[in-house]
Design a protein around this motif. Structure first.
Motif, PDB file in Angstrom:
ATOM      1  N   ASP A  75      40.895  29.982  36.772  1.00  0.00           N
ATOM      2  CA  ASP A  75      39.976  30.460  37.449  1.00  0.00           C
ATOM      3  C   ASP A  75      40.358  29.800  39.070  1.00  0.00           C
ATOM      4  OD1 ASP A  75      38.355  31.779  36.039  1.00  0.00           O
ATOM      5  OD2 ASP A  75      37.237  30.290  35.494  1.00  0.00           O
ATOM      6  N   PRO A 126      40.851  38.181  30.638  1.00  0.00           N
ATOM      7  CA  PRO A 126      40.095  38.253  31.977  1.00  0.00           C
ATOM      8  C   PRO A 126      40.946  38.886  32.915  1.00  0.00           C
ATOM      9  CG  PRO A 126      39.939  36.085  30.928  1.00  0.00           C
ATOM     10  CD  PRO A 126      40.912  36.807  30.214  1.00  0.00           C
ATOM     11  N   GLN A 129      40.485  42.462  32.551  1.00  0.00           N
ATOM     12  CA  GLN A 129      39.241  43.058  32.778  1.00  0.00           C
ATOM     13  C   GLN A 129      38.851  42.996  34.592  1.00  0.00           C
ATOM     14  OE1 GLN A 129      36.961  44.040  30.700  1.00  0.00           O
ATOM     15  NE2 GLN A 129      37.894  43.393  28.795  1.00  0.00           N
ATOM     16  N   GLU A 130      39.865  42.100  35.192  1.00  0.00           N
ATOM     17  CA  GLU A 130      39.624  42.080  36.703  1.00  0.00           C
ATOM     18  C   GLU A 130      40.611  43.235  37.323  1.00  0.00           C
ATOM     19  OE1 GLU A 130      38.609  37.204  36.707  1.00  0.00           O
ATOM     20  OE2 GLU A 130      40.701  38.184  36.913  1.00  0.00           O
ATOM     21  N   THR A 193      45.000  38.059  40.156  1.00  0.00           N
ATOM     22  CA  THR A 193      43.621  38.659  40.226  1.00  0.00           C
ATOM     23  C   THR A 193      42.810  37.685  40.828  1.00  0.00           C
ATOM     24  OG1 THR A 193      43.009  37.986  38.159  1.00  0.00           O
ATOM     25  CG2 THR A 193      43.861  40.444  38.376  1.00  0.00           C
ATOM     26  N   VAL A 194      43.027  36.283  40.730  1.00  0.00           N
ATOM     27  CA  VAL A 194      42.011  35.473  41.228  1.00  0.00           C
ATOM     28  C   VAL A 194      42.140  35.305  42.709  1.00  0.00           C
ATOM     29  CG1 VAL A 194      41.430  33.181  41.149  1.00  0.00           C
ATOM     30  CG2 VAL A 194      41.860  34.066  38.927  1.00  0.00           C
ATOM     31  N   ARG A 198      39.408  43.500  45.935  1.00  0.00           N
ATOM     32  CA  ARG A 198      39.401  44.447  45.347  1.00  0.00           C
ATOM     33  C   ARG A 198      39.171  45.764  46.282  1.00  0.00           C
ATOM     34  NH1 ARG A 198      35.900  43.237  40.123  1.00  0.00           N
ATOM     35  NH2 ARG A 198      34.727  44.689  41.123  1.00  0.00           N
ATOM     36  N   ASN A 204      37.609  39.094  43.653  1.00  0.00           N
ATOM     37  CA  ASN A 204      37.583  38.128  42.610  1.00  0.00           C
ATOM     38  C   ASN A 204      37.659  36.725  42.834  1.00  0.00           C
ATOM     39  OD1 ASN A 204      37.446  40.330  40.566  1.00  0.00           O
ATOM     40  ND2 ASN A 204      39.852  40.363  40.749  1.00  0.00           N
ATOM     41  N   SER A 350      32.553  32.812  35.829  1.00  0.00           N
ATOM     42  CA  SER A 350      33.504  33.099  36.078  1.00  0.00           C
ATOM     43  C   SER A 350      34.386  33.828  34.624  1.00  0.00           C
ATOM     44  CB  SER A 350      34.613  32.199  36.517  1.00  0.00           C
ATOM     45  OG  SER A 350      34.840  31.053  35.789  1.00  0.00           O
ATOM     46  N   LYS A 351      35.054  34.825  34.682  1.00  0.00           N
ATOM     47  CA  LYS A 351      35.431  35.461  33.434  1.00  0.00           C
ATOM     48  C   LYS A 351      36.537  34.698  32.563  1.00  0.00           C
ATOM     49  CE  LYS A 351      32.384  38.084  34.398  1.00  0.00           C
ATOM     50  NZ  LYS A 351      31.144  37.609  33.754  1.00  0.00           N
TER      51      LYS A 351
END
Length: 415
Positions: A75, A126, A129-130, A193-194, A198, A204, A350-351
């Motif tokens: 994360d 994760p 998914q993001e 992705t963090v 988007r 994210n 957070s995922k």
């Protein structure tokens, strides 16, 4: 497949999915392809045959060791550098197994190899998914699950084939080489992705790591009943399948005295059924909510386990036991990705952290449950295995019932 939520090219998307799928396949293959050789391993290392299921369960428990830390770290520092580190750890520990000279060293390396599974669950899921929207993420989880399930389906057969030319040490060396190729693929194609903006205007989030804050977040998550039900259900639902993977070499080769090839062939109906369930999920997902999908999957799931228990009580042979496992596996394949999605989004945290704790709980349940089934005789008689595997799987029903009562009927249709 819909467009991604972040700005990456179709070529990079395809490369990322390929590298991620291959890494997941390797982390499972690292366990399954070696199972036909485990009796050779124990013989060469002068260990008792009871180490055969132990090696598999230690691999699973290795997947739990670092997940609590991997999620929060990814994360803050990003999914990409963590997953690159995980593939490097997996590959190097496979190469090190080539040089192992005792069962203790071998088992330690099994734990380290299993940590690669932890990176897949806590870091790559994760990221998936993001990158993709909800419907596509669920589909990809199911489709990636199909490919990963080719490992226990084809792994034993591939292991038997490789043993014609290679010994078990050289098989580990081959896995290490494949992991190096995966590392290169992730380096070239995996997006970060963090902290990325988007296409829907959201970002994210990047979450700073703090020991105290992380412990508080885990404590809050453990106090979330919906999350706990989903995570425990994931582990218990998969327990019969995991127990079968770990104990099948003993039951089929040692107890029933089948040849290694026959052992491999008897795996096909079970894992083909899981894949069939995943394919059914993709079809049913178009018109059903996640809640409705799970309710539908419970029919083959429960019927298969009840028939498995009946096989144990009636003392029938291998065919009915495998048929019952296959029916259960259809329900498992239909429901697994949906239950994981519910677990992941049962909290606004957070995922990475949510996925880490989900993986820790579910894999710990599978690993400890598999060890318990082995300890109480599941590997000594087919009837004992069938009875305890059925009992363990049916224990998920109270969690699933409560989960369905608290799950909002969000339609997972294409967006």
């Amino acid at each position: 497949m819909q467009s991604t939520l972040i700005n990456i090219s179709p070529r990079q998307t395809a490369g990322f999915c390929l590298a991620l799928t291959t890494f997941e396949l390797l982390t499972y293959m690292g366990s399954d392809v070696i199972m036909p050789a485990m009796l050779d391993v124990t013989s060469e290392l002068e260990a008792h045959a009871r180490q055969v299921p132990n090696a598999f369960n230690l691999y699973l428990l290795g997947g739990v060791c670092l997940q609590w830390l991997l999620g929060p770290l990814s994360d803050q520092f990003g999914r990409r550098p963590l997953l690159l580190s995980g593939s490097a750890l997996f590959g190097s520990s496979c190469v090190a197994a080539f040089f192992s000279d005792s069962i203790e060293a071998f088992n330690l390396l099994r734990v380290l190899q299993g940590m690669g599974l932890g990176f897949v669950v806590a870091v790559s899921y994760p990221a998936l998914q993001e990158v993709f929207c909800e419907a596509d993420a669920v589909r990809l989880m199911a489709l990636l699950g199909n490919i990963a399930l080719l490992s226990p389906l084809l792994g034993p057969l591939l292991g038997i084939l490789l043993l014609e030319w290679l010994n078990w040490r050289e098989i580990f060396l081959l896995l290490g080489f494949a992991a190096a190729l995966v590392w290169l693929g992730l380096l070239l194609w995996m997006p970060e992705t963090v902290g990325v903006e988007r296409r829907d205007g959201h970002r994210n989030p990047t979450v700073s790591f703090s020991w105290r804050f992380t412990a508080q977040r885990y404590g809050t998550l453990l106090g979330n009943p919906r999350f706990l039900c989903a995570s425990l259900a994931l582990g218990l639902m998969s327990l019969p399948l995991i127990a079968w993977i770990g104990l099948a070499p003993l039951l089929l080769v040692r107890v029933l005295e089948l040849t290694p090839l026959e052992y491999g062939l008897w795996q096909i109906p079970v894992f083909a059924a899981v894949i069939a369930g995943n394919l059914l999920l993709d079809r049913v997902l178009r018109t059903h909510t996640l809640q409705q999908l799970i309710q539908l999957a419970l029919w083959p799931f429960c019927l298969g386990l009840l028939l498995l228990a009946a096989c144990a009580l009636l003392g029938v042979g291998l065919g009915p036991v495998v048929a019952s496992l296959a029916l259960y596996a259809v329900g498992l394949g239909m429901s697994n990705a949906a239950v994981y999605r519910i677990a992941l989004f049962s909290s606004d945290d957070s995922k990475g952290l949510v996925s880490a704790l989900t993986g820790m709980i579910s894999i710990a349940v599978m690993g400890l449950g598999g060890s318990l089934i082995a300890a109480i005789g599941g590997g000594s008689r087919l009837e004992y295995f069938a009875l305890w595997a059925a009992f363990g799987g049916l224990m998920c029903l109270p969690m699933v019932y409560r989960l369905l009562q608290t799950t909002t009927p969000d339609v997972a249709s294409p967006q």
